[in-house]
Design a protein around this motif. Sequence first.
Motif, short mmCIF file in Angstrom:
data_model
loop_
_atom_site.label_atom_id
_atom_site.label_comp_id
_atom_site.label_asym_id
_atom_site.label_seq_id
_atom_site.Cartn_x
_atom_site.Cartn_y
_atom_site.Cartn_z
N LEU A 146 8.85 -5.88 8.90
CA LEU A 146 10.06 -5.71 8.06
C LEU A 146 11.11 -4.93 8.84
N LEU A 147 10.65 -3.97 9.64
CA LEU A 147 11.60 -3.16 10.43
C LEU A 147 12.14 -3.96 11.61
N ASP A 148 11.28 -4.76 12.23
CA ASP A 148 11.67 -5.48 13.45
C ASP A 148 12.48 -6.74 13.15
N GLN B 26 18.64 -5.42 6.06
CA GLN B 26 17.56 -4.61 6.64
C GLN B 26 16.82 -3.93 5.50
N LEU B 27 15.63 -3.46 5.80
CA LEU B 27 14.90 -2.68 4.79
C LEU B 27 15.68 -1.40 4.52
N PRO B 28 16.06 -1.13 3.26
CA PRO B 28 16.73 0.15 3.01
C PRO B 28 15.81 1.30 3.41
N LYS B 29 16.39 2.42 3.81
CA LYS B 29 15.54 3.55 4.24
C LYS B 29 15.37 4.50 3.06
N LEU B 30 14.18 4.53 2.51
CA LEU B 30 13.92 5.36 1.34
C LEU B 30 12.55 6.02 1.44
N ASN B 31 12.48 7.19 0.81
CA ASN B 31 11.21 7.91 0.71
C ASN B 31 10.67 8.40 2.04
N GLU B 32 11.59 8.81 2.91
CA GLU B 32 11.18 9.51 4.13
C GLU B 32 10.78 10.91 3.65
N VAL C 62 4.33 -7.26 6.31
CA VAL C 62 3.90 -6.23 7.26
C VAL C 62 5.07 -5.28 7.50
N TYR C 63 4.86 -4.00 7.21
CA TYR C 63 5.91 -2.98 7.29
C TYR C 63 6.64 -3.01 8.64
N GLU C 64 5.88 -3.02 9.74
CA GLU C 64 6.52 -2.98 11.07
C GLU C 64 7.36 -4.23 11.30
N PHE D 172 0.86 -1.18 0.00
CA PHE D 172 0.00 0.00 0.00
C PHE D 172 0.90 1.23 0.00
N GLN D 173 0.34 2.31 -0.50
CA GLN D 173 1.03 3.60 -0.45
C GLN D 173 1.48 3.88 0.98
N LYS D 174 2.69 4.37 1.14
CA LYS D 174 3.26 4.78 2.43
C LYS D 174 3.57 3.60 3.36
N ALA D 175 3.59 2.39 2.80
CA ALA D 175 3.92 1.22 3.62
C ALA D 175 5.29 0.66 3.22
N GLY D 176 6.21 1.56 2.89
CA GLY D 176 7.58 1.14 2.58
C GLY D 176 7.74 0.58 1.17
N SER D 177 6.84 0.94 0.27
CA SER D 177 6.89 0.34 -1.08
C SER D 177 8.14 0.74 -1.85
N THR D 178 8.62 1.96 -1.67
CA THR D 178 9.81 2.40 -2.40
C THR D 178 11.03 1.62 -1.93
N ALA D 179 11.13 1.45 -0.60
CA ALA D 179 12.25 0.70 -0.04
C ALA D 179 12.22 -0.76 -0.51
N TYR E 226 -1.62 8.95 8.49
CA TYR E 226 -0.93 10.21 8.81
C TYR E 226 0.22 10.45 7.83
N SER E 227 0.91 9.37 7.45
CA SER E 227 2.01 9.52 6.49
C SER E 227 1.50 10.06 5.16
N TRP E 228 0.34 9.58 4.73
CA TRP E 228 -0.23 10.07 3.45
C TRP E 228 -0.71 11.51 3.61
N ILE F 138 1.64 -3.98 4.09
CA ILE F 138 0.62 -3.29 4.90
C ILE F 138 1.29 -2.68 6.13
N ARG F 139 0.68 -1.65 6.65
CA ARG F 139 1.25 -0.90 7.76
C ARG F 139 0.13 -0.47 8.70
N ASP F 140 0.43 -0.25 9.95
CA ASP F 140 -0.57 0.30 10.88
C ASP F 140 -1.41 1.33 10.12
N HIS G 253 10.70 4.97 -12.87
CA HIS G 253 10.99 3.54 -13.07
C HIS G 253 10.15 2.64 -12.17
N LYS G 254 9.86 3.13 -10.97
CA LYS G 254 9.09 2.31 -10.05
C LYS G 254 7.60 2.31 -10.43
N GLU G 255 7.02 3.50 -10.57
CA GLU G 255 5.56 3.61 -10.69
C GLU G 255 5.16 4.04 -12.09
N1 LIG Z 1 13.94 1.43 6.40
C1 LIG Z 1 12.88 2.15 6.78
N2 LIG Z 1 12.62 2.29 8.09
C2 LIG Z 1 11.54 2.99 8.52
N3 LIG Z 1 10.67 3.58 7.68
C3 LIG Z 1 10.88 3.48 6.35
C4 LIG Z 1 11.99 2.77 5.84
N4 LIG Z 1 11.93 2.88 4.49
C5 LIG Z 1 10.85 3.61 4.19
N5 LIG Z 1 10.22 3.97 5.30
C6 LIG Z 1 8.98 4.79 5.41
O1 LIG Z 1 8.01 4.36 4.45
C7 LIG Z 1 7.16 5.47 4.11
C8 LIG Z 1 7.17 5.68 2.61
O2 LIG Z 1 6.48 4.59 2.03
P1 LIG Z 1 6.34 4.41 0.46
O3 LIG Z 1 7.67 4.39 -0.16
O4 LIG Z 1 5.46 3.24 0.24
O5 LIG Z 1 5.57 5.75 0.05
S1 LIG Z 1 4.90 6.06 -1.38
O6 LIG Z 1 3.52 5.59 -1.30
O7 LIG Z 1 5.66 5.39 -2.42
O8 LIG Z 1 4.97 7.54 -1.47
C9 LIG Z 1 7.74 6.68 4.84
O9 LIG Z 1 7.02 6.76 6.08
P2 LIG Z 1 6.80 8.13 6.91
O10 LIG Z 1 8.18 8.58 7.31
O11 LIG Z 1 5.96 7.75 8.10
O12 LIG Z 1 6.11 9.11 6.01
C10 LIG Z 1 9.19 6.25 5.05
O13 LIG Z 1 9.85 6.94 6.10
#
Ligand SMILES: Nc1ncnc2c1ncn2[C@@H]1O[C@H](COP(=O)(O)OS(=O)(=O)O)[C@@H](OP(=O)(O)O)[C@H]1O
Length: 350
Positions: free
Chosen positions: A251-253, A280-286, A247-249, A33-40, A136-138, A128-130, A65-67
């Motif tokens: 993936l982090l844990d 670990q899940l790469p950190k992307l799209n913060e 589950v996003y959480e 889902f959108q904002k559930a770590g899809s870019t990472a 709130y992220s969206w 999926i994510r909480d 390239h992704k979407e």
């Molecule tokens: N490794 C890691 N650890 C913790 N959080 C992470 C990680 N990678 C991505 N994220 C968080 O995922 C959110 C972005 O999700 P998406 O890439 O699916 O967003 S989008 O729909 O494509 O715009 C976005 O959440 P929010 O920070 O709450 O907005 C990112 O911070």
Amino acid sequence: AVEVPFASGAADNACTRRAVGESLCPELFLIGFQKAGSTALWFYLTYEKGHLGLKYAQGLPADDHKEIHFFDSKYASGIEWYASMYGTRNTTDEISMDATPDYTRVPQVPARIQKELIPDRCRFIVSIRDPVTRAYSWYKHIHAVFLQQDDYDTALQPFGYKFSLMVKYVVPQVLRCIESSENANDVHGNCGYQSAYFHGRHIEIEETGLETQLFGLASSPFSDSLYGYILLHWFKYFNPQQFCVVVYEDLLDNFEEEVAFLKPCLSFYGKEVSIWPSEQLPKLNEQPCESCDKLETFEPENFREIGADLQKNFFLTSNELVRSSLMIFYGRAQPRRWEDAYDLASPASE
Ligand SMILES: Nc1ncnc2c1ncn2[C@@H]1O[C@H](COP(=O)(O)OS(=O)(=O)O)[C@@H](OP(=O)(O)O)[C@H]1O
């Protein structure tokens, strides 16, 4: 046109031919889902797991390239255009991936995929994510990126751009829509943000004295988090076994354990993913929102309060549906209960 004898009845087109020298049309999807770590997750699967050889929409500029957004917003461009964006097939077992998380927002998408592709060959990755933190992220993403657009500004302005006022006024309307749907698997079609239910819906917001417009857009942070209902909608078109849910959480844990739930969707294509303990899940799209002057921010205890109310009165049924799916279809013993982070009593203890 020549009909190809696939059991699914998929028509002969640039995507169903699958011959070497034809287009390398996607069969693997990351639908949300959108904002559930899809870019990472996309980066991990395409770049970090280079040995999988997953191709992406190389015909588009690098930022896209992704979407590719074909099955939601660019469907009118036609299947030939879509296929042409993924280059040429070199071998019959080559795979490309369309990672458009908005596909889970738009109810027409699964029927379109079923019509244009070979349904039995499709596999769908879902993260999926909480639902509250996702919402709130969206909401934050809208402030950071989309508020400059007239439609989002028009939609959020009556609420004073505030998350709390959207919760107060929008959520009861979506709930009313859910309650008016006869079947759970019709909820997404009836109550998704583009649904007819929200057209022409106007409510006065007492706090600002303004009347809502474009109600559907304001509802999207909440209606897009209804994973249980949305998955049931997709299961009308595809077998649950064609989906891999992470589950996003989790993936982090515990990345190693959680990412292994993707294996069935890759092994179907003969791709074996090797996962190392240190990964670990790469950190992307913060999404930074430093200059979002209209963004409503919360102290943790205030967010927990608003979140507890949302979990209990709005998301609980959808959460329970998704947990049932995770147990029945994907062999999970104890799926994560997002509600617990908000100090809600579990049903067993009530
Ligand atoms: N490794 C890691 N650890 C913790 N959080 C992470 C990680 N990678 C991505 N994220 C968080 O995922 C959110 C972005 O999700 P998406 O890439 O699916 O967003 S989008 O729909 O494509 O715009 C976005 O959440 P929010 O920070 O709450 O907005 C990112 O911070």
